[in-house]
Design a protein around this motif. Structure first.
Motif, mmCIF file in Angstrom:
data_model
loop_
_atom_site.group_PDB
_atom_site.id
_atom_site.type_symbol
_atom_site.label_atom_id
_atom_site.label_comp_id
_atom_site.label_asym_id
_atom_site.label_seq_id
_atom_site.Cartn_x
_atom_site.Cartn_y
_atom_site.Cartn_z
ATOM 1 N N ARG A 271 -57.897 74.104 64.685
ATOM 2 C CA ARG A 271 -58.557 75.335 65.710
ATOM 3 C C ARG A 271 -57.775 75.999 65.946
ATOM 4 N NH1 ARG A 271 -56.870 73.311 71.131
ATOM 5 N NH2 ARG A 271 -56.679 70.601 70.022
ATOM 6 N N THR A 272 -58.109 77.629 67.070
ATOM 7 C CA THR A 272 -56.605 78.614 66.868
ATOM 8 C C THR A 272 -56.394 78.824 68.067
ATOM 9 O OG1 THR A 272 -58.168 80.448 66.751
ATOM 10 C CG2 THR A 272 -57.544 79.298 64.117
ATOM 11 N N GLU A 273 -57.105 78.120 68.771
ATOM 12 C CA GLU A 273 -56.323 78.476 70.325
ATOM 13 C C GLU A 273 -56.068 77.682 71.605
ATOM 14 O OE1 GLU A 273 -59.450 78.930 73.455
ATOM 15 O OE2 GLU A 273 -60.462 80.875 72.006
ATOM 16 N N HIS A 274 -54.652 77.590 72.028
ATOM 17 C CA HIS A 274 -53.316 76.661 72.352
ATOM 18 C C HIS A 274 -52.612 77.474 73.418
ATOM 19 C CE1 HIS A 274 -49.852 74.623 73.080
ATOM 20 N NE2 HIS A 274 -50.671 73.791 72.873
ATOM 21 N N PRO A 275 -52.899 76.965 74.780
ATOM 22 C CA PRO A 275 -51.803 78.185 75.792
ATOM 23 C C PRO A 275 -50.554 78.600 74.945
ATOM 24 C CG PRO A 275 -52.225 75.571 76.196
ATOM 25 C CD PRO A 275 -52.893 75.576 75.359
ATOM 26 N N CYS A 276 -49.935 78.435 74.387
ATOM 27 C CA CYS A 276 -49.064 79.030 73.636
ATOM 28 C C CYS A 276 -49.327 79.583 72.132
ATOM 29 C CB CYS A 276 -47.091 78.053 73.121
ATOM 30 S SG CYS A 276 -46.766 77.114 75.476
ATOM 31 N N ASP A 277 -50.121 80.259 71.905
ATOM 32 C CA ASP A 277 -50.638 80.649 70.452
ATOM 33 C C ASP A 277 -50.370 81.938 70.681
ATOM 34 O OD1 ASP A 277 -52.693 82.103 71.854
ATOM 35 O OD2 ASP A 277 -54.190 81.209 72.072
ATOM 36 N N VAL A 278 -50.457 82.773 69.573
ATOM 37 C CA VAL A 278 -50.153 84.176 69.510
ATOM 38 C C VAL A 278 -50.478 84.883 70.231
ATOM 39 C CG1 VAL A 278 -49.715 84.305 67.063
ATOM 40 C CG2 VAL A 278 -51.522 84.413 67.542
ATOM 41 N N ARG A 279 -51.183 84.483 71.299
ATOM 42 C CA ARG A 279 -52.135 85.966 71.850
ATOM 43 C C ARG A 279 -51.518 86.101 73.520
ATOM 44 N NH1 ARG A 279 -56.307 84.475 68.869
ATOM 45 N NH2 ARG A 279 -55.739 82.379 69.145
ATOM 46 N N ARG A 280 -50.818 84.287 73.573
ATOM 47 C CA ARG A 280 -49.672 83.994 74.487
ATOM 48 C C ARG A 280 -48.361 85.067 74.495
ATOM 49 N NH1 ARG A 280 -49.744 83.540 79.731
ATOM 50 N NH2 ARG A 280 -47.621 82.267 80.444
ATOM 51 N N GLY A 281 -48.063 84.860 73.414
ATOM 52 C CA GLY A 281 -46.836 85.787 72.880
ATOM 53 C C GLY A 281 -46.932 87.379 73.155
ATOM 54 N N LEU A 282 -48.600 87.949 72.339
ATOM 55 C CA LEU A 282 -48.718 89.315 72.427
ATOM 56 C C LEU A 282 -48.843 89.535 74.153
ATOM 57 C CD1 LEU A 282 -49.352 91.996 71.781
ATOM 58 C CD2 LEU A 282 -51.718 91.308 71.250
ATOM 59 N N HIS A 283 -49.131 88.753 74.789
ATOM 60 C CA HIS A 283 -49.296 89.157 76.687
ATOM 61 C C HIS A 283 -47.772 89.378 76.719
ATOM 62 C CE1 HIS A 283 -49.719 88.913 80.581
ATOM 63 N NE2 HIS A 283 -49.518 87.358 81.143
ATOM 64 N N LEU A 284 -47.055 88.430 76.674
ATOM 65 C CA LEU A 284 -45.608 88.053 77.041
ATOM 66 C C LEU A 284 -44.793 89.087 76.937
ATOM 67 C CD1 LEU A 284 -44.384 84.276 76.953
ATOM 68 C CD2 LEU A 284 -45.153 86.095 78.484
ATOM 69 N N GLN A 285 -44.498 89.643 75.132
ATOM 70 C CA GLN A 285 -44.329 91.046 74.641
ATOM 71 C C GLN A 285 -44.407 92.099 75.070
ATOM 72 O OE1 GLN A 285 -43.128 90.623 71.133
ATOM 73 N NE2 GLN A 285 -41.106 91.673 71.566
ATOM 74 N N GLN A 286 -46.211 92.364 75.455
ATOM 75 C CA GLN A 286 -46.147 93.270 76.654
ATOM 76 C C GLN A 286 -45.807 93.318 78.204
ATOM 77 O OE1 GLN A 286 -48.424 95.845 75.515
ATOM 78 N NE2 GLN A 286 -47.538 96.743 77.312
ATOM 79 N N ILE A 287 -45.378 92.144 78.429
ATOM 80 C CA ILE A 287 -44.621 91.876 79.749
ATOM 81 C C ILE A 287 -42.909 92.461 79.276
ATOM 82 C CG2 ILE A 287 -43.481 90.693 81.831
ATOM 83 C CD1 ILE A 287 -46.490 89.062 81.132
ATOM 84 N N LEU A 288 -42.531 92.171 78.269
ATOM 85 C CA LEU A 288 -41.226 92.648 78.319
ATOM 86 C C LEU A 288 -41.243 93.940 77.994
ATOM 87 C CD1 LEU A 288 -39.820 90.111 75.538
ATOM 88 C CD2 LEU A 288 -39.419 90.079 77.789
ATOM 89 N N ALA A 289 -42.505 95.115 77.508
ATOM 90 C CA ALA A 289 -42.052 95.999 77.099
ATOM 91 C C ALA A 289 -42.047 96.810 78.372
ATOM 92 C CB ALA A 289 -43.806 96.608 76.139
ATOM 93 N N ASP A 290 -43.255 96.208 79.834
ATOM 94 C CA ASP A 290 -43.070 96.695 80.365
ATOM 95 C C ASP A 290 -42.064 97.111 81.886
ATOM 96 O OD1 ASP A 290 -46.046 97.838 79.877
ATOM 97 O OD2 ASP A 290 -47.060 95.819 81.240
ATOM 98 N N VAL A 291 -41.031 95.781 81.610
ATOM 99 C CA VAL A 291 -39.925 96.084 82.320
ATOM 100 C C VAL A 291 -39.367 96.764 81.402
ATOM 101 C CG1 VAL A 291 -38.341 94.418 83.022
ATOM 102 C CG2 VAL A 291 -39.964 92.702 83.352
ATOM 103 N N LEU A 292 -39.125 96.831 80.240
ATOM 104 C CA LEU A 292 -37.744 97.858 79.839
ATOM 105 C C LEU A 292 -38.487 99.057 80.059
ATOM 106 C CD1 LEU A 292 -37.708 96.529 75.889
ATOM 107 C CD2 LEU A 292 -35.494 96.738 77.587
ATOM 108 N N ALA A 293 -39.697 99.845 80.167
ATOM 109 C CA ALA A 293 -40.654 100.671 81.038
ATOM 110 C C ALA A 293 -39.709 101.121 82.033
ATOM 111 C CB ALA A 293 -41.856 101.717 80.401
ATOM 112 N N ARG A 294 -39.960 100.269 83.318
ATOM 113 C CA ARG A 294 -39.700 100.357 84.101
ATOM 114 C C ARG A 294 -38.516 100.795 84.415
ATOM 115 N NH1 ARG A 294 -42.897 100.835 89.033
ATOM 116 N NH2 ARG A 294 -42.164 100.999 90.845
ATOM 117 N N LEU A 295 -37.349 99.974 83.567
ATOM 118 C CA LEU A 295 -35.405 100.510 84.012
ATOM 119 C C LEU A 295 -35.893 102.306 84.010
ATOM 120 C CD1 LEU A 295 -34.073 98.218 81.891
ATOM 121 C CD2 LEU A 295 -34.241 98.286 84.362
ATOM 122 N N GLY A 296 -36.551 103.101 83.273
ATOM 123 C CA GLY A 296 -36.498 104.055 83.534
ATOM 124 C C GLY A 296 -36.181 105.179 82.084
#
Length: 296
Positions: A271-296
């Motif tokens: 199996r490759t799916e898990h609540p903490c798999d790499v797709r979760r990592g990508l989702h969190l990475q995008q949120i981090l990028a959105d936070v930094l972008a929000r700083l202006g």
């Protein structure tokens, strides 16, 4: 699996010494087989207690193991993890997954193409008290929002005082942020928007997130706060009142052992799916990028 999974560790810093080495050695299903680090002397010091081989390069590491555990900065992980996945190696990955969403996406694509098991070491998600709390709050009616607070002094002194990427201006967000954001996202539903982001001159973050279903959450975050012990607490609230995350805080090594349990099950069941798999990592990475972008 009839034999222990041979795991190679990349990196020989504090987290490798504190968690990866003891965890891989103690687990009955894994063996610390090889170590590669930028500094050969550090790799030797780390490997010796476990009788692990010290290799001269990343390719040599890949030739001698079944899985790779990373204990390196995000940009280095983003460079090496796709190579390991494409070589058919299962992965234990640090957070954040990469330095930016593009790097995280490349890891996801490599893992998907190879069909290997890969888990992100979101330490608290593997703690039993957190899993019980998440199971409880997901079943609540009348939820309106939540809050999180992660205040510690990890960047002031100690093991990570010399960690260059952590000491950068956004270090606290990049280091502790994925853990905290993951818990709010898992408890309240997917974060869809960063409504507000502020970072003070002394490294205190104040964030407001918008979740699916018109829910909101707030997060206060700092790793430059001289508080003992660290103040790490989360709660969901609404018509029912408040549901805080209570109970003991399971040690990182125990969480690591539970993560290895899940990884071995994924490998055994292909199996490759898990609540903490790499797709979760990508989702969190995008949120981090959105936070930094929000700083202006």
């Amino acid at each position: 699996m009839d034999e222990a999974l041979r795991v190679g560790v990349v990196g020989a810093g504090p987290w490798a010494h504190r968690v990866h080495g003891p965890g891989l050695s103690a687990h009955p299903g894994t063996r610390l087989a090889a170590v590669w680090a930028r500094r050969p002397d550090a790799a030797k010091t780390f490997a010796e207690p476990y009788d692990a081989a010290v290799v001269d390069g990343f390719d040599e590491l890949l030739e001698s193991v079944d899985a790779v555990a990373f204990a390196v900065p995000p940009a280095v992980q983003a460079e090496l993890a796709p190579r390991a996945a494409r070589a058919g190696k299962h992965l234990v990955l640090e957070k954040p997954l990469a330095a930016d969403p593009a790097g995280a996406r490349e890891i996801v694509e490599a893992v998907d193409e190879a069909g290997v098991a890969a888990l992100l070491m979101l330490t608290r998600r593997f703690a039993p008290e957190v899993q019980e709390w998440l199971a409880g709050v997901r079943g609540l009616d009348g939820v309106q929002g939540g809050t999180g607070r992660w205040l510690a002094g990890g960047l002031l002194a100690g093991d990570y005082a010399a960690s260059e990427w952590r000491q950068e201006q956004d270090g606290a967000l990049i280091d502790a942020g994925p853990h905290a954001i993951d818990l709010l996202d898992a408890a309240l539903g997917e974060i869809e928007q960063v409504h507000f982001a502020h970072r003070s001159s002394d490294g205190l973050w104040q964030l407001v997130f918008g979740h699916a279903g018109d829910l909101t959450s707030t997060l206060t975050l700092s790793l430059r706060m001289p508080v003992q012990p660290a103040m790490v607490d989360f709660a969901v609230y609404g018509e029912h009142g408040q549901a805080p995350l209570l109970g003991r805080r399971t040690a990182a090594r125990e969480c690591y052992a539970r993560m290895l349990d899940d990884l071995l099950v994924m490998i055994r069941e292909e199996r490759t799916e898990h609540p903490c798999d790499v797709r979760r990592g990508l989702h969190l990475q995008q949120i981090l990028a959105d936070v930094l972008a929000r700083l202006g």
